[in-house]
Design an enzyme around this catalytic site. Structure first.
Site, PDB file in Angstrom:
ATOM      1  N   TRP A 103       0.835  -1.216   0.000  1.00 42.80           N
ATOM      2  CA  TRP A 103       0.000   0.000   0.000  1.00 42.80           C
ATOM      3  C   TRP A 103       0.854   1.245   0.000  1.00 42.80           C
ATOM      4  CZ3 TRP A 103      -4.158  -1.710  -1.718  1.00 42.80           C
ATOM      5  CH2 TRP A 103      -4.667  -2.956  -1.301  1.00 42.80           C
ATOM      6  N   HIS A 151      11.336   7.635  -0.711  1.00 43.23           N
ATOM      7  CA  HIS A 151      11.943   8.821  -0.088  1.00 43.23           C
ATOM      8  C   HIS A 151      13.329   9.036  -0.696  1.00 43.23           C
ATOM      9  CE1 HIS A 151      13.517   5.990   3.408  1.00 43.23           C
ATOM     10  NE2 HIS A 151      13.706   5.476   2.213  1.00 43.23           N
ATOM     11  N   ARG A 162       4.544   7.277  -3.562  1.00 44.57           N
ATOM     12  CA  ARG A 162       3.911   6.419  -2.552  1.00 44.57           C
ATOM     13  C   ARG A 162       2.539   5.998  -3.041  1.00 44.57           C
ATOM     14  NH1 ARG A 162       5.952   9.500   2.956  1.00 44.57           N
ATOM     15  NH2 ARG A 162       8.135   9.358   2.342  1.00 44.57           N
ATOM     16  N   GLN A 183      11.053  15.679  -2.261  1.00 44.23           N
ATOM     17  CA  GLN A 183      11.768  15.826  -1.004  1.00 44.23           C
ATOM     18  C   GLN A 183      13.149  16.413  -1.257  1.00 44.23           C
ATOM     19  OE1 GLN A 183      12.024  11.954   0.927  1.00 44.23           O
ATOM     20  NE2 GLN A 183      10.048  12.284   1.931  1.00 44.23           N
ATOM     21  N   VAL A 235      18.293   6.734  11.895  1.00 41.06           N
ATOM     22  CA  VAL A 235      18.933   7.763  12.722  1.00 41.06           C
ATOM     23  C   VAL A 235      18.767   7.424  14.200  1.00 41.06           C
ATOM     24  CG1 VAL A 235      18.889   9.746  11.163  1.00 41.06           C
ATOM     25  CG2 VAL A 235      16.820   9.149  12.453  1.00 41.06           C
ATOM     26  N   ALA A 285      21.351  13.653   9.355  1.00 36.16           N
ATOM     27  CA  ALA A 285      20.584  13.543   8.122  1.00 36.16           C
ATOM     28  C   ALA A 285      19.232  14.186   8.366  1.00 36.16           C
ATOM     29  CB  ALA A 285      20.410  12.086   7.723  1.00 36.16           C
TER      30      ALA A 285
HETATM   31  N1  DAH Z   1      12.913   9.625   4.714  1.00 37.28           N
HETATM   32  C1  DAH Z   1      11.965  10.042   5.732  1.00 37.28           C
HETATM   33  C2  DAH Z   1      10.556  10.026   5.145  1.00 37.28           C
HETATM   34  O1  DAH Z   1      10.405  10.115   3.952  1.00 37.28           O
HETATM   35  C3  DAH Z   1      12.279  11.425   6.201  1.00 37.28           C
HETATM   36  C4  DAH Z   1      13.552  11.458   7.007  1.00 37.28           C
HETATM   37  C5  DAH Z   1      13.502  11.311   8.381  1.00 37.28           C
HETATM   38  C6  DAH Z   1      14.780  11.683   6.407  1.00 37.28           C
HETATM   39  C7  DAH Z   1      14.648  11.356   9.129  1.00 37.28           C
HETATM   40  C8  DAH Z   1      15.938  11.718   7.138  1.00 37.28           C
HETATM   41  C9  DAH Z   1      15.864  11.578   8.525  1.00 37.28           C
HETATM   42  O2  DAH Z   1      17.161  11.925   6.603  1.00 37.28           O
HETATM   43  O3  DAH Z   1      16.997  11.656   9.260  1.00 37.28           O
HETATM   44  O4  DAH Z   1       9.611   9.982   5.875  1.00 37.28           O
END
Ligand code: DAH
Length: 327
Positions: A153, A170, A196, A210, A253, A295
């Site tokens: 999904w 992402h 998505r 993003q 992270v 990040a």
């Molecule tokens: N990739 C995550 C998302 O799409 C967002 C994200 C969260 C990116 C924490 C990061 C991080 O680099 O440290 O929901």
């Protein structure tokens, strides 16, 4: 000879009536009065006549020459003034042809502004693939097999049976790709489209943009993350903006946070962030007791919605010029 002259005069006047441009007129003038012109030849032949005829013939032909010259000159004046009158009928005050000028899409404008700010903060802009291996989109980011984000999904699998490739959900996989191919110090910003599998509503689209941030170096701490994000928020939302880091969880992270910005009196969550997980640093081949980093990943539509006060994310991608031409 007198007959000749009379014919010539009549012919010339006849021709003149059908002439309506200066080019034809000057051709006629040459035919008549040029070096080998008909009248020129007649005038030349007068010398061969008897002395008694010569005088009269001379007078008559010169008179005709004068007359024709006057007629031709007059015709020329008429033609030129007719041309001018035509030109003057062009009304230069009339509006020109309307050609609409295009403009950048509001998301592109927002993205460019964000990248400008990030470049000034020391980040280099790089891009990654939109069709990604699930190893990079999930596994190497410590998103395990049974994690809900992998659900069909949430994910556009390229092949549903084999689930090894997908449209990235992402921009975080570029953290891994970049670390695998570069040595620290690293400071990169990764813009890009993500996909998505979801039903759209006011705050969700199946495609979103993003920007990922990654900074890896000796001695990077949470204070660097906070300082960078605060400065970023000041540049995008105004110099008096307040930011709040809230505890959150993302597998890649540790600790993980969410950044909220106070904008027009409301707290808005605009990105996830955190300190890069030591396991990810080790997997990339660096000693995690020497190198640390942060990040972050932000959603561009969210930021654009806040900045431009747009209440429905779907407006951005329905291509309605009444909406788009406001930016
Ligand atoms: N990739 C995550 C998302 O799409 C967002 C994200 C969260 C990116 C924490 C990061 C991080 O680099 O440290 O929901």
């Amino acid at each position: 000879m007198q007959n000749n002259l009379a014919d010539l005069e009549k012919n010339t006047l006849d021709k003149l009536t059908s002439i309506n441009n200066t080019q034809e007129l000057s051709e006629l003038r040459t035919q008549l009065l040029g070096r080998n012109g008909e009248l020129t030849q007649i005038l030349r032949s007068i010398g061969d006549l008897d002395a008694n005829e010569r005088k009269l013939a001379g007078q008559v032909s010169n008179a005709l020459k004068k007359k024709l010259e006057q007629v031709l000159d007059q015709k020329n004046t008429d033609l030129v003034s007719a041309q001018l009158a035509n030109l003057e009928s062009l009304d230069v005050s009339l509006p020109g042809k309307y050609k609409p000028i295009g403009r950048l899409h509001p998301i592109t404008q927002t993205l460019r502004h964000i990248l400008d700010v990030l470049r000034r903060l020391g980040f280099t802009v790089v891009e990654g693939p939109e069709v990604e291996l699930s190893a990079y989109n999930f596994d190497k980011l410590r998103i395990p097999e049974n994690h809900p984000a992998r659900d069909m999904w949430d994910t556009f699998w390229i092949d549903k049976e084999d689930e090894s490739m997908l449209l990235r959900t992402h921009t975080s996989p570029m953290q891994i790709r970049y670390m695998e191919t570069h040595e620290p110090p690293i400071r990169v910003a990764v813009p890009g489209r993500c996909y998505r599998y979801e039903a759209t509503d006011m705050t969700h689209e199946w495609m979103l943009q993003q920007v990922e941030l990654l900074a890896i170096d000796k001695g990077i701490s949470l204070a660097d993350l906070k300082g960078t994000l605060h400065e970023f928020a000041r540049q995008i939302f105004g110099s008096d903006s307040e930011v709040m880091l809230r505890n959150s969880y993302f597998p890649f992270v540790e600790p993980g946070v969410e950044l909220a910005v106070k904008f027009r009196g409301k707290w808005l969550e605009i990105m996830g962030a955190g300190m890069v997980h030591p396991e990810i640093i080790e997997n990339a081949g660096y000693d995690s007791s020497v190198y640390t980093g942060f990040a972050a990943g932000m959603g561009i539509e969210r930021i654009a919605m806040a900045v431009y006060e747009v209440d429905d994310i779907r407006h951005f991608y329905t291509n309605d010029l009444r909406f788009l031409s406001q930016f």
